[in-house]
Design an enzyme around this catalytic site. Structure first.
Site, short mmCIF file in Angstrom:
data_model
loop_
_atom_site.label_atom_id
_atom_site.label_comp_id
_atom_site.label_asym_id
_atom_site.label_seq_id
_atom_site.Cartn_x
_atom_site.Cartn_y
_atom_site.Cartn_z
N LYS A 152 0.59 -158.46 -33.98
CA LYS A 152 0.08 -159.64 -33.26
C LYS A 152 -1.43 -159.74 -33.45
O LYS A 152 -2.19 -158.99 -32.84
CB LYS A 152 0.40 -159.58 -31.77
CG LYS A 152 0.26 -160.96 -31.14
CD LYS A 152 -0.25 -160.99 -29.74
CE LYS A 152 -1.72 -160.90 -29.56
NZ LYS A 152 -2.53 -162.04 -30.04
N GLY A 205 -8.78 -153.29 -28.90
CA GLY A 205 -9.33 -154.41 -28.14
C GLY A 205 -10.17 -153.90 -27.01
O GLY A 205 -10.71 -152.79 -27.07
N SER A 206 -10.26 -154.70 -25.96
CA SER A 206 -11.15 -154.36 -24.86
C SER A 206 -10.54 -153.29 -23.97
O SER A 206 -9.32 -153.14 -23.88
CB SER A 206 -11.44 -155.61 -24.04
OG SER A 206 -10.22 -156.13 -23.55
N THR A 207 -11.40 -152.55 -23.28
CA THR A 207 -10.93 -151.52 -22.35
C THR A 207 -10.11 -152.16 -21.23
O THR A 207 -9.10 -151.60 -20.79
CB THR A 207 -12.14 -150.72 -21.82
OG1 THR A 207 -12.71 -150.01 -22.93
CG2 THR A 207 -11.75 -149.72 -20.76
N GLU A 208 -10.51 -153.36 -20.82
CA GLU A 208 -9.80 -154.06 -19.75
C GLU A 208 -8.34 -154.34 -20.14
O GLU A 208 -7.40 -154.02 -19.38
CB GLU A 208 -10.56 -155.37 -19.51
CG GLU A 208 -10.09 -156.19 -18.35
CD GLU A 208 -10.75 -157.58 -18.40
OE1 GLU A 208 -11.75 -157.77 -19.13
OE2 GLU A 208 -10.23 -158.47 -17.70
N GLY A 210 -6.74 -152.89 -22.56
CA GLY A 210 -6.14 -151.58 -22.82
C GLY A 210 -5.53 -150.97 -21.56
O GLY A 210 -4.44 -150.40 -21.60
N GLU A 227 -7.54 -148.17 -29.04
CA GLU A 227 -8.93 -148.12 -29.57
C GLU A 227 -9.68 -149.19 -28.79
O GLU A 227 -9.44 -150.38 -29.00
CB GLU A 227 -8.95 -148.45 -31.06
CG GLU A 227 -8.16 -147.50 -31.94
CD GLU A 227 -8.81 -146.14 -32.10
OE1 GLU A 227 -9.95 -145.95 -31.62
OE2 GLU A 227 -8.17 -145.27 -32.69
N CYS A 261 -17.06 -152.53 -32.15
CA CYS A 261 -16.85 -151.53 -31.09
C CYS A 261 -17.75 -150.31 -31.32
O CYS A 261 -18.05 -149.59 -30.39
CB CYS A 261 -15.40 -151.11 -31.04
SG CYS A 261 -14.76 -150.66 -32.64
N GLU A 354 -20.53 -153.17 -22.42
CA GLU A 354 -20.43 -153.53 -23.83
C GLU A 354 -20.76 -155.03 -23.94
O GLU A 354 -20.09 -155.86 -23.35
CB GLU A 354 -19.01 -153.27 -24.33
CG GLU A 354 -18.87 -153.57 -25.80
CD GLU A 354 -17.48 -153.24 -26.32
OE1 GLU A 354 -16.49 -153.65 -25.69
OE2 GLU A 354 -17.38 -152.59 -27.37
P1 NAP Z 1 -9.06 -158.23 -26.24
O1 NAP Z 1 -9.37 -159.41 -25.44
O2 NAP Z 1 -8.75 -156.96 -25.55
O3 NAP Z 1 -7.86 -158.64 -27.20
C1 NAP Z 1 -7.34 -157.77 -28.16
C2 NAP Z 1 -5.93 -158.18 -28.51
O4 NAP Z 1 -5.10 -158.01 -27.36
C3 NAP Z 1 -5.82 -159.65 -28.91
O5 NAP Z 1 -4.85 -159.75 -29.93
C4 NAP Z 1 -5.34 -160.29 -27.64
O6 NAP Z 1 -4.64 -161.48 -27.87
C5 NAP Z 1 -4.41 -159.22 -27.10
N1 NAP Z 1 -4.12 -159.31 -25.67
C6 NAP Z 1 -4.82 -159.95 -24.70
N2 NAP Z 1 -4.20 -159.80 -23.51
C7 NAP Z 1 -3.09 -159.07 -23.72
C8 NAP Z 1 -2.04 -158.60 -22.88
N3 NAP Z 1 -2.01 -158.85 -21.58
N4 NAP Z 1 -1.06 -157.87 -23.44
C9 NAP Z 1 -1.07 -157.60 -24.75
N5 NAP Z 1 -2.02 -158.03 -25.60
C10 NAP Z 1 -3.03 -158.75 -25.09
O7 NAP Z 1 -10.21 -157.88 -27.24
P2 NAP Z 1 -11.02 -158.89 -28.12
O8 NAP Z 1 -11.76 -159.79 -27.19
O9 NAP Z 1 -10.16 -159.50 -29.14
O10 NAP Z 1 -11.96 -157.90 -28.91
C11 NAP Z 1 -13.10 -157.35 -28.35
C12 NAP Z 1 -12.86 -155.93 -27.85
O11 NAP Z 1 -12.21 -155.10 -28.79
C13 NAP Z 1 -14.16 -155.21 -27.56
O12 NAP Z 1 -14.12 -154.63 -26.28
C14 NAP Z 1 -14.24 -154.12 -28.61
O13 NAP Z 1 -14.96 -153.00 -28.27
C15 NAP Z 1 -12.82 -153.82 -28.86
N6 NAP Z 1 -12.66 -153.23 -30.17
C16 NAP Z 1 -12.41 -151.90 -30.28
C17 NAP Z 1 -12.27 -151.30 -31.52
C18 NAP Z 1 -11.97 -149.84 -31.65
O14 NAP Z 1 -11.52 -149.42 -32.70
N7 NAP Z 1 -12.20 -149.04 -30.66
C19 NAP Z 1 -12.37 -152.08 -32.66
C20 NAP Z 1 -12.64 -153.42 -32.53
C21 NAP Z 1 -12.76 -154.00 -31.26
P3 NAP Z 1 -5.35 -162.92 -27.82
O15 NAP Z 1 -6.76 -162.75 -28.24
O16 NAP Z 1 -4.56 -163.71 -28.77
O17 NAP Z 1 -5.22 -163.36 -26.42
#
Ligand code: NAP
Ligand code: MG
Length: 452
Positions: A152, A205-208, A210, A227, A261, A354
């Site tokens: 996804k 994605g985000s810690t929230e 996660g 991650e 990240c 962050e």
């Molecule tokens: P995000 O809002 O957490 O979204 C990540 C993914 O999760 C998206 O595909 C999102 O879908 C999906 N998602 C959202 N709500 C969900 C739920 N309730 N259940 C399942 N999946 C859900 O993160 P982002 O805004 O895309 O990216 C920014 C964050 O990613 C930052 O905090 C960054 O640090 C982190 N990040 C971490 C790494 C690492 O390797 N540690 C690498 C890159 C980024 P939709 O967007 O389609 O809603």
């Protein structure tokens, strides 16, 4: 339909049919149906198929790079590098298929040995900052270990994932092995996490989000790797090559417009070197070329969305201690200038949260012990750097900082062959390297009685 927006122009560049729960269930069913045949393929044949995927990504390199650069708003040079890494990741794990070795263990009365079994259907949920790269870090080891998958992508950046699925199919990956659902996280992502036929979720994605995934995975005891976010420290001692450290610091925060990240967004500088470091830093920040992602010379593009720009701006209120502000284009697109705040206290919001944008916080320190304490005063632990010419200190500090990856006299974070992941609230599990394979397999122990 999902309207996919190009961040550099704020215009719609594509429309994509939006998947919902029904499509997600159909994708899981397809992956489940494809699993028995996929796991049964001879290892050398599965390896060859993954090499073919790598070849196909290389053949479509420019097409994929341009699509990613436009959709994510990232410099074309960066996007090319990322597509190179996608191909390399498939090649690396193609080589792993025949190296999933087990153990033989001395026991009484028989022989004992272990197998690395695939999990079944795995659900991969990825963000918008490195769309296909991060997906490849999950897809390649998952497929190498014999799993089938449902990917996804983030709703903002579904294009390279969808194109990749077509390319993989053309390369000979059987139907149903790689599935993509482009739809909202709270719908498709949530359904994958709750689906009883999905064995594991690999999330970036985000810690929230996660945290929510860990909760929603509990009822089915799903395997989960996460991650998450970071607030990494770039620690610069007075005995470092200050010019080199300052020259490298901007792109370690402003690369990918800070939407990384691993961004080293807290620059910790030994106080007695602060003035000298800041003068080098100012020149380096002013040298960052911000502009059209498709221009070959661009080093930093726009942010992903208007929402993201508003969030980033909230970290730079009118009374913020702005020490350096670079340039950014006017006009359409979600631009934000490279910004350095100095001096900042480690307790300030800009040092704790962050930002995920091109904003760096410079935090002075007085001693090695002070630097380590500041670096560790965060809920995160993903990346980081230490700059010093004292080798013993470099190793002491690298060992003392609570983080998954750290570089000495360098700001690099990821390599295909080395483990990547977070300590503390930056995540669970590791990607890349041989270590990722553990998270896409179950360990089975077999005991064979040999006494008559
Ligand atoms: P995000 O809002 O957490 O979204 C990540 C993914 O999760 C998206 O595909 C999102 O879908 C999906 N998602 C959202 N709500 C969900 C739920 N309730 N259940 C399942 N999946 C859900 O993160 P982002 O805004 O895309 O990216 C920014 C964050 O990613 C930052 O905090 C960054 O640090 C982190 N990040 C971490 C790494 C690492 O390797 N540690 C690498 C890159 C980024 P939709 O967007 O389609 O809603
Ligand atoms: Mg988000």
């Amino acid at each position: 339909m999902i309207e996919v927006v190009e961040p550099a122009t704020a215009e719609v560049m594509a429309t994509v049919r939006e998947a919902g729960v029904e499509e997600t269930d159909a994708a899981v069913a397809a992956a489940k149906a494809a699993f028995p045949a996929w796991r049964a393929i001879a290892p050398a044949d599965r390896s060859r198929l993954l090499h073919r995927v790598a070849d196909a990504v290389e053949e479509h390199h420019d097409e994929l790079a341009t699509l990613e650069a436009r959709n994510a708003g990232k410099p074309i040079g960066d996007a090319r590098g990322e597509m190179g890494m996608v191909a390399e990741t498939f090649r690396y794990y193609a080589g792993a298929v025949e190296r999933l070795l087990g153990d033989t263990i001395p026991v009484a009365g028989g022989v004992d040995f272990t197998f690395r079994e695939p999990l079944g259907v795995v659900g991969l949920i990825v963000p918008w900052n490195f769309p296909l790269t991060i997906a490849s870090w999950k897809m390649a080891p998952a497929l190498a270990a014999g799993n089938t998958l449902v990917l996804k992508p983030a709703e903002l950046t579904p294009l390279t994932a969808l194109r990749f699925a077509e390319i993989a199919l053309e390369a000979g990956v059987p139907e149903g092995v790689v599935n993509v659902v482009a739809g909202p996280g709270r719908v498709c992502g949530q359904r994958l996490v709750e689906h009883p036929d999905v064995a594991k979720i690999a999330f970036t994605g985000s810690t929230e989000v996660g945290r929510r995934i860990a909760e929603s995975a509990a009822p089915t005891i799903k395997r989960v790797t996460l991650e998450l976010g970071g607030k990494s420290a770039n620690v610069v001692f007075a005995d470092a090559d200050l010019a080199a450290a300052a020259q490298a610091a901007p792109l370690a925060v402003f690369g990918n417009a800070g939407q990384d990240c691993c961004a080293r967004s807290r620059i910790l500088v030994e106080r007695r070197a602060l003035d000298e470091f800041m003068s080098y830093l100012e020149a380096a920040v002013r040298g960052v070329r911000v502009g059209d992602p498709l221009d070959e010379s661009t080093q930093m593009g726009p942010l992903i969305s208007e929402d993201q720009r508003a969030t980033v701006a909230s970290f730079v209120p009118d009374d913020a201690p702005v020490a350096i502000r670079g340039e950014a284009p006017d006009g359409p697109g979600f631009w934000f200038p490279p910004t350095v705040l100095a001096p900042v206290s480690n307790d300030d919001r800009a040092a704790r949260e962050e930002i995920f944008g091109p904003v760096a916080a410079v935090i002075p320190f007085d001693s090695e012990e002070h630097a380590v304490r500041l670096a560790n005063e965060t809920i995160y632990g993903l990346s980081g750097s230490v700059w010093t010419r004292n080798g013993a200190r470099a190793l002491r500090v690298a060992r003392a900082i609570e983080t998954g990856v750290i570089s000495i006299n360098s700001n690099t974070s990821v390599r295909v062959s080395t483990p990547f992941g977070g300590f503390k609230q930056s995540g669970v599990g590791r990607e890349l390297g041989p270590h990722a394979l553990e998270h896409y397999t179950e360990l089975k122990n077999v005991y064979y009685a040999t006494e008559e």
